[in-house]
Design an enzyme around this catalytic site. Structure first.
Site, short mmCIF file in Angstrom:
data_model
loop_
_atom_site.label_atom_id
_atom_site.label_comp_id
_atom_site.label_asym_id
_atom_site.label_seq_id
_atom_site.Cartn_x
_atom_site.Cartn_y
_atom_site.Cartn_z
N GLN A 166 78.75 58.68 61.38
CA GLN A 166 78.21 59.82 62.13
C GLN A 166 79.19 60.98 62.25
O GLN A 166 78.81 62.13 62.07
CB GLN A 166 77.79 59.33 63.51
N PHE A 167 80.43 60.67 62.54
CA PHE A 167 81.48 61.69 62.61
C PHE A 167 82.77 61.08 62.07
O PHE A 167 83.00 59.87 62.19
CB PHE A 167 81.72 62.15 64.06
N ASP A 168 83.63 61.99 61.55
CA ASP A 168 84.92 61.58 60.99
C ASP A 168 85.69 60.56 61.83
O ASP A 168 86.17 59.56 61.33
CB ASP A 168 85.79 62.83 60.78
N GLY A 169 85.76 60.83 63.16
CA GLY A 169 86.59 59.98 64.01
C GLY A 169 86.04 58.57 64.18
O GLY A 169 86.73 57.71 64.73
N HIS A 224 85.50 64.23 66.86
CA HIS A 224 84.40 64.82 66.10
C HIS A 224 84.89 65.90 65.15
O HIS A 224 84.09 66.67 64.64
CB HIS A 224 83.36 65.44 67.05
N LEU A 259 74.77 49.83 66.06
CA LEU A 259 75.85 50.79 66.28
C LEU A 259 77.21 50.12 66.01
O LEU A 259 77.90 49.73 66.96
CB LEU A 259 75.78 51.30 67.73
N ALA A 260 77.54 49.97 64.73
CA ALA A 260 78.80 49.30 64.41
C ALA A 260 79.23 49.69 63.00
O ALA A 260 78.56 49.35 62.03
CB ALA A 260 78.63 47.79 64.51
N GLU A 261 80.33 50.42 62.90
CA GLU A 261 80.75 50.93 61.60
C GLU A 261 81.28 49.84 60.68
O GLU A 261 81.07 49.87 59.47
CB GLU A 261 81.80 52.04 61.78
N GLU A 268 73.81 54.98 61.56
CA GLU A 268 73.30 55.13 62.92
C GLU A 268 72.42 56.37 63.01
O GLU A 268 72.84 57.45 62.59
CB GLU A 268 74.49 55.25 63.90
N PRO A 272 86.56 52.27 63.05
CA PRO A 272 86.06 50.89 63.23
C PRO A 272 85.65 50.26 61.90
O PRO A 272 85.63 49.03 61.77
CB PRO A 272 84.85 51.07 64.15
C1 LIG Z 1 82.45 54.27 67.03
C2 LIG Z 1 81.45 55.31 67.31
N1 LIG Z 1 80.39 55.45 66.49
C3 LIG Z 1 79.47 56.42 66.72
C4 LIG Z 1 79.59 57.24 67.79
C5 LIG Z 1 78.56 58.33 68.04
N2 LIG Z 1 77.80 58.02 69.24
C6 LIG Z 1 78.15 58.56 70.43
S1 LIG Z 1 77.26 57.93 71.66
C7 LIG Z 1 76.35 56.95 70.63
C8 LIG Z 1 75.30 56.06 71.21
C9 LIG Z 1 75.84 55.15 72.26
O1 LIG Z 1 74.85 54.38 72.84
P1 LIG Z 1 75.17 53.36 73.98
O2 LIG Z 1 76.35 52.52 73.63
O3 LIG Z 1 73.91 52.64 74.28
O4 LIG Z 1 75.60 54.24 75.22
P2 LIG Z 1 74.82 55.43 75.94
O5 LIG Z 1 75.30 56.71 75.32
O6 LIG Z 1 73.36 55.21 75.76
O7 LIG Z 1 75.23 55.36 77.36
C10 LIG Z 1 76.77 57.13 69.32
C11 LIG Z 1 76.17 56.46 68.16
C12 LIG Z 1 80.71 57.06 68.62
N3 LIG Z 1 80.92 57.84 69.70
N4 LIG Z 1 81.61 56.10 68.37
#
Ligand SMILES: Cc1ncc(C[n+]2csc(CCOP(=O)(O)OP(=O)(O)O)c2C)c(N)n1
Lengths: 405, 338
Positions: free
Chosen positions: B96-99, B143, B72-74, B43, B103
């Site tokens: 992106q981060f440990d936590g 995080h 956006l899908a691990e 991502e 998924p």
């Molecule tokens: C499972 C997971 N992967 C990665 C992240 C890091 N991350 C935080 S917000 C984000 C983007 C989210 O986009 P969207 O779903 O469109 O929501 P928005 O923040 O634009 O409202 C990412 C990749 C996370 N929080 N959770």
């Protein structure tokens, strides 16, 4: 309203694959469609144009009394002000991070004001406006971003779940909650219960969200999926998540999907009310795609200049949700200058209160690490806490501030 | 253990002072240059260069089909990396981060870890999963976690963690050349710590631990972000006349414990340091093995300094949660008191 009505795009056939003669849209055309920012169109519910003109909609026209219109305006202004203050506090080093909602006020206030007290809400992490509608004071959001707690409000009494940071997780939790509402017979009449879950366009790629849609469909869960399509998942545009407009995905699960102008608070309110009523009556679930735009960075740690085009942002500025309602209120003489000045003064007060609250937030004591880990405390954790406190006591002669060494 | 000799090393660029972040970026670049089958995926890794900018500039230079901004899908990232590996690619996934690895946990554990075994070696799984891990950066929930032990527990996965720029540069390239799946844990709070890097100097083997400071009083072993903490503790202890021997474990699965056994046989004492919760962790495993191998050499029980057996706390409490120099020294003193 039948699901088909809201899931079948006008230009597609009703059954079977498209006729061999039909021109297949190019990849570029498909993407342009996803990112289209033109108003109107058969698949975008709108009641208030960017110019502040009230327009009719055959299915979602609602009558909103003047006082309620003024309240919606107030909500949006105050929430935006709290949001801007959150941003400023982060810049001053008072918060570790802030997640801005700038530009998404109408989607959140519209949805938030459609929800009734008996309903449950599962937010993501940007839903400061929805929290506001739930009676959660903006000061209560600060702990999450300052790092003093993971959410200080009570999810039971506020019926507003804790913020969820892992993308998509809350959709399944919301589904389970809504299944519970159905199992307990709380749906099937106009005063029934419903649940609303918030997530972003990026989240729609997660397995959890797909699973939530499958489950909620097969169990007829009274759940409104409220997707704020703000066009970006950090640096990734919506075409990195989908090749169909997000609201259309619902048809694949067997429930209605609707796209609403997310910068139009009236349309957001009307569509959300309708969807919640569908759920109350036992006809849920419903997917709402609120078509909107994230006007600020993803978070205060993000650098949108690396990926975003300036003219895109300029175009969206012209659709500002607050400005269009303001123009409407003025044009229809629903509010006068005194009203607007009053709201601005209220916003200033809120900002000051938020700032002072933030400066004076106490730091949690180290024992917080060990408290409430389990409902039934384990001997092992008791021992770890005792050990650690004893260790800290060894520094007793050194300065102890706020319970933290 | 034998070092996987790097194929066709890249042109030397001369010794330079770099951060861990930069060294990882250089390592990825070298791997992408060396082998057209190497892919970087995750991502925000493209235009943005990743949230920590580890992949900065790579998409610009190698194109969208070598450096992929994924949905956006691990589970999707790791699951598709498996398919790409079956097709002969060598994907380097960024979580992106440990936590947010959870998924993707199912694909990691159910498929990635087992495919070589299930196919009796017919399917190779040269997949690297990079995970910025650990706390200390004042972040919100999810995080700051240290989930490495969960993966070390899974047969079929290899787990390593770098602690300095030189290792970051080499270990990442070695992991990419490894035919087994490697979880690569990066100490995110140390990303901006610097040291000299000579890309022409030969690397040490990937799956080996290393004595990074020689001493005779107590052996202290750590990995990732805690290595720096232990080195600082050793400096402080030296001022008090105690010489600590510090071992950077580097590889967590397989563990390379011979240097630890050798050291413990000399010092008679071992303190293990990790940010992760203590129960059922890598440090538990090491403690067990050391008491088995070095029973007659031990002057004190193996002691540990770790995070607590709780969820990671809100960031205002992380200074209490994370082992620091004082906590390490306190336990070193306890070891010496036996
Ligand atoms: C499972 C997971 N992967 C990665 C992240 C890091 N991350 C935080 S917000 C984000 C983007 C989210 O986009 P969207 O779903 O469109 O929501 P928005 O923040 O634009 O409202 C990412 C990749 C996370 N929080 N959770």
């Amino acid at each position: 309203m039948s699901p088909e009505q809201w899931t079948r795009p006008e230009n597609e056939g009703t059954t079977g694959p498209p006729a061999a003669t039909a021109a297949k849209p190019t990849r570029e055309q498909v993407i342009a469609g996803l990112r289209a920012t033109s108003e109107g169109g058969a698949d975008l519910v709108q009641l208030l144009t960017p110019e502040g003109q009230r327009v009719e909609h055959p299915d979602f026209d609602i009558d909103i009394p003047d006082a309620e219109l003024r309240d919606l305006y107030r909500d949006m202004v105050l929430v935006r002000r709290a949001d801007r203050e959150g941003n400023a506090l982060q810049r001053q080093g008072q918060l570790g991070i802030w997640v801005p909602l700038l530009g998404q006020e109408a989607a959140q206030i519209g949805a938030g004001r459609a929800v009734r007290p008996q309903d449950m809400i599962f937010p993501s992490y940007r839903e400061h406006g929805v929290a506001w509608c739930r009676g959660i004071d903006p000061t209560e959001l600060l702990g999450v971003f300052r790092g003093t707690d993971h959410g200080s409000w009570d999810p039971n009494s506020t019926r507003f779940h804790l913020y969820t940071i892992v993308i998509g997780n809350q959709c399944l939790n919301a589904t389970g909650y809504a299944m519970g509402q159905r199992f307990e017979g709380k749906v099937g009449d106009p005063d029934g219960e419903a649940t609303m879950v918030f997530f972003g366009d990026g989240a729609t790629s997660q397995g959890d969200v797909h699973e939530a849609m499958v489950w909620s469909a097969v169990y007829d869960a009274p759940l409104v999926f409220f997707c704020q399509n703000n066009q970006w998942a950090i640096s990734e545009p919506v075409e990195r998540q989908s090749r169909v407009p997000l609201y259309r995905r619902a048809s694949g699960y067997g429930f209605p999907g609707i796209r609403v102008d997310g910068n139009d608070v009236l349309a957001s309110l009307a569509v959300a009310k309708w969807a919640l009523d569908e759920c109350r009556q036992g006809n849920g679930p419903v997917l709402i795609e609120a078509f909107t735009y994230r006007m600020d960075a993803h978070t205060t740690s993000d650098d949108p200049t690396r990926y975003r085009l300036a003219d895109e942002q300029e175009a969206w500025k012209l659709k500002d949700p607050i400005e269009r309602l303001r123009v409407h209120l003025v044009r229809e003489q629903i509010a006068d200058q005194g009203f607007f000045d009053g709201i601005d003064a209220e916003a200033d007060e809120l900002a000051v209160r938020l700032r002072n609250f933030c400066f004076n937030m106490p730091e949690p004591p180290p024992t917080r690490i060990f408290s409430e880990v389990y409902a039934e405390e384990t001997p092992q954790l008791v021992a770890q806490r005792e050990d650690y406190l004893q260790y800290l006591a060894g520094f007793a002669d050194e300065a102890i501030a706020g319970g933290v060494r | 253990m034998v070092a996987p000799a790097l194929k066709s090393p890249v042109a030397p660029v001369g010794t330079q002072t770099v951060t861990i972040a930069k060294a990882l970026n250089m390592g990825l670049r070298a791997s992408l240059e060396r082998d057209p089958k190497v892919l970087v995926m995750g991502e925000d890794v493209g235009k943005l260069g990743g949230v920590f900018r580890i992949t900065d500039g790579l998409q610009k230079d190698f194109g969208e089909h070598r450096v992929l901004d994924t949905p956006l899908a691990e589970s999707g990232i790791i699951g598709t990396a498996i398919g790409l590996a079956i097709r002969g690619f060598r994907p380097v996934c960024e979580i992106q981060f440990d936590g947010f690895i959870f998924p993707g946990f199912d694909q990691l554990v159910s498929q990635l870890a087992k495919l070589h075994f299930r196919s009796q070696g017919k399917l190779k799984m040269p997949v690297v999963v990079r995970v910025p891990f650990g706390g200390g950066i004042g972040a919100v929930e999810h995080h700051s976690e240290s989930p490495e032990s969960l993966f070390a527990h899974v047969g079929g996965l290899k787990v390593v963690s770098c602690s300095n720029p030189v290792d970051a540069y080499w270990m990442l390239q070695q992991a990419i050349e490894c035919d087994d799946p490697v979880l690569f844990f990066e100490p995110k709070r140390r990303y901006y710590e610097k040291s000299e890097l000579d890309p022409t100097a030969p690397p040490i083997p990937l799956f080996s631990s290393r004595v990074v400071r020689v001493g005779s009083a107590v052996t202290v072993a750590a990995y990732g972000p805690m290595v720096r903490t232990c080195l600082d503790a050793a400096t402080a202890a030296a001022e008090d006349g105690q010489e600590l021997e510090v071992i950077d474990l580097r590889t967590l699965s397989p563990l390379d414990l011979d240097p630890v056994f050798d050291s413990v046989r000399r010092t008679g004492r071992l303190v293990l340091v990790s940010e992760a919760p203590a129960e059922a962790s890598i440090t538990s495993e090491i403690a067990s093995r050391v008491q088995q191998e070095c029973f007659y050499s031990l002057e004190a029980p193996v002691l540990r300094v770790t995070g607590f057996d709780t969820p990671y706390p809100p960031s205002k409490l992380e200074d209490s949660y994370l082992p620091d120099l004082d906590r390490v020294l306190d336990v070193v003193d306890r070891s010496l008191a036996y």
